[in-house]
Design an enzyme around this catalytic site. Structure first.
Site, PDB file in Angstrom:
ATOM      1  N   ASP A 280       0.863  -1.193   0.000  1.00 32.40           N
ATOM      2  CA  ASP A 280       0.000   0.000   0.000  1.00 32.40           C
ATOM      3  C   ASP A 280       0.895   1.236   0.000  1.00 32.40           C
ATOM      4  OD1 ASP A 280      -1.851   2.007   0.439  1.00 32.40           O
ATOM      5  OD2 ASP A 280      -2.968   0.909   1.976  1.00 32.40           O
TER       6      ASP A 280
ATOM      7  N   ASP B 177      -2.767   7.353  -3.657  1.00 30.68           N
ATOM      8  CA  ASP B 177      -2.808   6.292  -2.645  1.00 30.68           C
ATOM      9  C   ASP B 177      -3.307   5.035  -3.361  1.00 30.68           C
ATOM     10  OD1 ASP B 177      -3.189   4.731  -0.391  1.00 30.68           O
ATOM     11  OD2 ASP B 177      -4.654   6.068   0.558  1.00 30.68           O
TER      12      ASP B 177
ATOM     13  N   HIS C 113     -11.500   6.516   1.799  1.00 32.76           N
ATOM     14  CA  HIS C 113     -11.463   7.843   2.427  1.00 32.76           C
ATOM     15  C   HIS C 113     -11.241   8.917   1.385  1.00 32.76           C
ATOM     16  CE1 HIS C 113      -7.031   7.427   1.942  1.00 32.76           C
ATOM     17  NE2 HIS C 113      -7.314   6.151   2.133  1.00 32.76           N
TER      18      HIS C 113
ATOM     19  N   HIS D 191      -6.382  11.333   5.249  1.00 37.92           N
ATOM     20  CA  HIS D 191      -7.777  10.993   5.589  1.00 37.92           C
ATOM     21  C   HIS D 191      -8.542  12.292   5.797  1.00 37.92           C
ATOM     22  CE1 HIS D 191      -7.636   6.550   6.009  1.00 37.92           C
ATOM     23  NE2 HIS D 191      -6.353   6.811   6.069  1.00 37.92           N
TER      24      HIS D 191
ATOM     25  N   GLU E  30     -10.692   1.492  -1.145  1.00 35.10           N
ATOM     26  CA  GLU E  30      -9.780   0.395  -0.811  1.00 35.10           C
ATOM     27  C   GLU E  30     -10.496  -0.750  -0.111  1.00 35.10           C
ATOM     28  OE1 GLU E  30      -6.639   1.251   2.028  1.00 35.10           O
ATOM     29  OE2 GLU E  30      -7.465   3.239   2.381  1.00 35.10           O
TER      30      GLU E  30
ATOM     31  N   GLU F 170      -6.507  -1.062  -4.019  1.00 35.21           N
ATOM     32  CA  GLU F 170      -6.878   0.343  -3.826  1.00 35.21           C
ATOM     33  C   GLU F 170      -6.464   1.214  -5.001  1.00 35.21           C
ATOM     34  OE1 GLU F 170      -4.784   2.292  -0.586  1.00 35.21           O
ATOM     35  OE2 GLU F 170      -6.300   3.866  -0.473  1.00 35.21           O
TER      36      GLU F 170
END
Ligand code: CO
Length: 297
Positions: free
Chosen positions: A85, A96, A155, A163, A188, A281
C-alpha cells in the site's frame, strides 16, 4: 479543479502506481521486507515525489499499518498474501494505491479484492451515495464467498491530508452522502476468508504529528520537530527515525511522545480470526467519467 492541481494529482497518482508495481516486483521468496521498503523509499525519491505515508507491507492476517523496523528479519514466504500500500505526494497532492501479491500466484481472495474495487469504480460519478458504494463492494465479496473488512474504509484525500474527513465503508451502510464532482477519494476494499474485522495488534510502527507539546527527552523534541517539518505532519516510519537516534532513545522518545499526545501511533491491524486479508486500492477524482489517477494505462 484548477489545471495546476489536477496535474499534480495525476503526477502523484502515476508515480504511486509505478512505485506500487515496482514494490510488487520485489516480492520474491525469502526477500527481506525491510529491503523492499528501502527500495520503495528510494524509488519514490527517484521519480520526483515524496512519501505521503510509509509503504504499508502487511502480510496475511495483518491487514494494514505494518512496516518493518530497521534491522527487521521478516522475509516473504511463497504462500504469503503481501499487501503493498503506497502513498506519495507531489506538493501535498496525494496518490494512494495498493495491490496484493502472492509468490505462489493470484487466487480467488486476491481476485475478489480486485473485483470489489473494479465494481465500485464502475458506479463512481457525482451524485452516487456512500451507501451505494458500500453495497456494491459488500455484494461482490459475498459473491466470492468472502467477507469485506467492516472496520477498514476508503477515504477522501486532501492536500497533505491522507484521511480528509469522508469515510467510504466496504459494507452496506445508510450514508446518503453524495459524491461531488472533483472530490478526490481512495477506494480500498479489503476482503478475507475470516470474520471480517480487524483489531490493534502490537506496538505502532508508523506515527504522525498531532500536537506540539513540551517533551522531556532532547531526542523526543528532535523527533517531534522532524514529524512537523521534515515529514510535513504526514505519517512517518519508526524505521526512518531509527537512522538518527540510538534504539533506546527511539523507544523512550516514542513512548513519551505517544503518551502526551504529541504523536499519534498507528498500531498494526490484524484480522481477528487470523485469516488472510487481500486489499486493492485506487485513487480517483470524481467526474462523470472518473479519473483513476493510480491506474497505469
Ligand atoms: Co488509502
Amino acid at each position: 479543479m484548477e489545471k495546476e492541481i489536477l496535474d499534480k494529482y495525476i503526477k502523484a497518482g502515476k508515480i504511486a502506481a509505478e512505485v506500487r508495481d515496482y514494490g510488487c516486483s520485489l516480492v520474491k521468496k525469502d526477500a527481506l521486507v525491510v529491503e523492499i521498503a528501502e527500495k520503495i523509499d528510494k524509488k519514490i525519491e527517484e521519480l520526483g515525489a515524496k512519501p505521503a505515508f510509509p509503504v504499508n507491507i502487511s502480510i496475511n492476517d495483518m491487514a494494514a499499518h505494518w512496516h518493518p523496523v530497521i534491522n527487521d528479519k521478516t522475509t516473504i514466504k511463497e504462500e504469503d498474501y503481501v499487501k503493498i500500500d503506497v502513498g506519495v505526494h507531489v506538493d501535498g497532492y496525494i496518490g494512494d494505491t495498493a495491490k496484493t501479491i502472492r509468490v505462489a500466484g493470484k487466487d480467488d481472495l486476491i481476485i475478489c479484492s480486485e473485483k470489489m474495487l473494479e465494481n465500485a469504480i464502475k458506479i463512481i460519478k457525482p451524485g452516487v451515495t456512500i451507501g451505494e458504494i458500500g453495497e456494491v463492494i459488500e455484494n461482490t465479496a459475498k459473491e466470492f464467498g468472502f467477507n469485506p473488512i467492516r472496520n477498514l474504509t476508503g477515504h477522501s484525500l486532501g492536500r497533505y491530508d491522507v484521511h480528509a474527513g469522508l469515510v467510504i465503508p466496504n459494507i452496506k451502510n445508510d450514508s446518503k452522502y453524495q459524491l461531488r464532482e472533483d472530490e478526490v477519494i481512495a477506494i480500498e476494499p479489503f476482503c478475507t476468508s475470516g470474520n471480517g474485522l480487524v483489531k490493534d495488534s502490537g506496538k505502532a510502527l508508523i506515527f504522525r504529528w498531532i500536537n506540539d507539546k513540551p517533551i522531556r527527552l532532547i531526542e523526543g523534541r528532535k523527533i517531534l520537530e522532524m514529524a512537523r517539518e521534515k515529514f510535513e505532519r504526514l505519517p512517518f516510519a519508526k524505521r526512518w527515525i531509527q537512522k538518527y537516534f540510538s534504539p533506546l532513545k527511539v523507544e523512550l522518545s516514542l513512548r513519551e511522545l505517544e503518551t502526551v499526545n504529541a504523536l499519534y501511533g498507528y498500531k498494526p491491524l490484524r484480522e481477528v480470526s487470523g485469516k488472510p486479508v487481500a486489499q486493492t486500492e485506487h485513487t480517483l477524482i470524481v467526474k462523470e467519467k472518473p479519473i483513476v489517477t493510480t491506474r497505469l494505462l
